[in-house]
Design an enzyme around this catalytic site. Structure first.
Site, mmCIF file in Angstrom:
data_model
loop_
_atom_site.group_PDB
_atom_site.id
_atom_site.type_symbol
_atom_site.label_atom_id
_atom_site.label_comp_id
_atom_site.label_asym_id
_atom_site.label_seq_id
_atom_site.Cartn_x
_atom_site.Cartn_y
_atom_site.Cartn_z
ATOM 1 N NE ARG A 51 -3.548 -2.233 2.795
ATOM 2 C CZ ARG A 51 -3.285 -3.383 3.392
ATOM 3 N NH1 ARG A 51 -2.078 -3.581 3.946
ATOM 4 N NH2 ARG A 51 -4.192 -4.335 3.452
ATOM 5 C CE LYS A 83 -6.367 -0.667 4.539
ATOM 6 N NZ LYS A 83 -7.572 -0.759 3.683
ATOM 7 C CG HIS A 98 -5.169 0.749 -3.944
ATOM 8 N ND1 HIS A 98 -4.430 0.587 -2.789
ATOM 9 C CD2 HIS A 98 -6.192 -0.134 -3.841
ATOM 10 C CE1 HIS A 98 -4.987 -0.327 -2.016
ATOM 11 N NE2 HIS A 98 -6.060 -0.790 -2.647
ATOM 12 N NE ARG A 152 -2.739 -3.479 -1.382
ATOM 13 C CZ ARG A 152 -2.378 -4.392 -0.486
ATOM 14 N NH1 ARG A 152 -1.111 -4.750 -0.398
ATOM 15 N NH2 ARG A 152 -3.277 -4.933 0.317
ATOM 16 C CG HIS A 202 -6.170 -8.878 0.816
ATOM 17 N ND1 HIS A 202 -6.243 -9.111 -0.537
ATOM 18 C CD2 HIS A 202 -5.991 -7.534 0.948
ATOM 19 C CE1 HIS A 202 -6.121 -7.969 -1.188
ATOM 20 N NE2 HIS A 202 -5.975 -7.006 -0.313
ATOM 21 C CE1 TYR A 258 -7.621 -4.899 -2.682
ATOM 22 C CE2 TYR A 258 -5.418 -4.526 -3.506
ATOM 23 C CZ TYR A 258 -6.457 -4.164 -2.691
ATOM 24 O OH TYR A 258 -6.341 -3.068 -1.890
#
Length: 309
Positions: free
Chosen positions: A161, A184, A252, A255, A278, A287
């Site tokens: 990211r 995250k 993004h 990615r 993820h 994605y």
């Protein structure tokens, strides 16, 4: 610029100079802004039947904005392009109003025309490589060019990211063969580092003009402070305009492209899930734009009942 009053012309050029000096905007970006504003200001002059000074710009009404937008649509300007032109006009007026002390409510309240927004999509392999090469052409400062190449290479080469890439510390260099990234939810993952990624970051470190402490962030802004993600977004905006890529070619998207190209090369979806950090395999599916049939193959291989059969 013959339709413009001298005061309008001076104000426009001052704004463009501001963009060029403070935002390090590329020449093609400046040209696009200039053309957008010339079209808008020229319309106002024709619409009112007289050359307008700065006072006229302050008095632009909602009816003027609607008339301009209707005129552009009649000329065949697409909703997407008109939305971009309106964005340029609003950007100019924010700057102008702040300097001149008035409220540009009629302009800023004007709604952009609706158009079908494209969903974020991965880029083709050649487009991703071209993006990395092109970001170095968006500034005349060599170390900033090296910085931008290094960041974008991290996005595509490691699937980071943008917050993770610009959050790397000086002590992380030279990059090891694997990076431990905290993403995250403070979830840590291990990401392999390709030689091309290591070389790009090493190239930036060699020419970066600042002396950094180990715990300081690696990537720096033009004045030496920590790099803001918006600067990478901006440089990619300029690069995609130069390359003719769609608005979906964002940081993004690099990615997304990392994951999709790994999958196309035969990578396992669950392994890619781990590389991206993820929590859900369905997120990785989105994605990589993988179809349901491919996803079910992965489930069948991984699920105990699938293995039993």
């Amino acid at each position: 610029m013959s339709l413009l009053a001298p005061a309008q012309r001076d104000q426009l050029e001052s704004w463009l100079t501001h963009l060029k000096s403070l935002d390090d905007a590329a020449e093609n970006t400046i040209t696009a802004y200039r053309n957008d504003l010339l079209g808008f200001l020229g319309f106002l002059t024709r619409h009112h039947g007289e050359t307008m000074g700065l006072g006229g710009l302050r008095r632009v009404k909602s009816t003027d904005m609607r008339a301009w937008m209707a005129h552009e649509r009649r000329r065949g300007v697409s909703a997407r392009s008109l939305a971009r032109q309106l964005s340029s006009v609003k950007s100019f007026y924010r700057w102008f109003a702040e300097r001149d002390g008035f409220e540009p409510t009629a302009i800023l309240a004007t709604r952009a025309p609706k158009f079908q927004k494209k969903l974020p999509r991965p880029m083709a392999k050649d487009a991703a490589v071209a993006m990395i090469e092109s970001v170095s052409d968006q500034t005349q400062e060599p170390w900033i060019a090296a910085r931008d190449v290094a960041v974008v290479t991290l996005l595509y080469g490691c699937g980071l990211r943008i917050s993770e890439a610009i959050g790397l510390k000086f002590k992380d260099t030279p990059l090891p063969e694997v990076l431990r990234i905290t993403g995250k939810g403070d979830k840590e993952r291990v990401v392999p580092v390709l030689p091309a990624v290591r070389d790009a970051v090493d190239g930036y470190v060699r020419v970066m003009p600042f002396q950094l402490e180990p715990d300081e962030t690696l990537f720096r802004g033009a004045r030496g402070g920590p790099l803001n993600a918006r600067m990478i977004q901006k440089v990619m905006e300029r690069a995609r305009a130069q390359l003719g890529l769609p608005a979906t070619a964002t940081p993004h998207a690099m990615r997304h492209s990392f994951a999709t190209h790994l999958l196309e090369a035969g990578g396992d979806l669950r392994a890619i899930q781990e590389l991206l950090g993820h929590a859900s395999l369905s997120t990785t599916q989105a994605y990589t734009a993988v179809d349901t049939a491919r996803l079910m193959e992965v489930y069948d291989r991984a699920h105990p009942r699938g293995q039993a059969s």
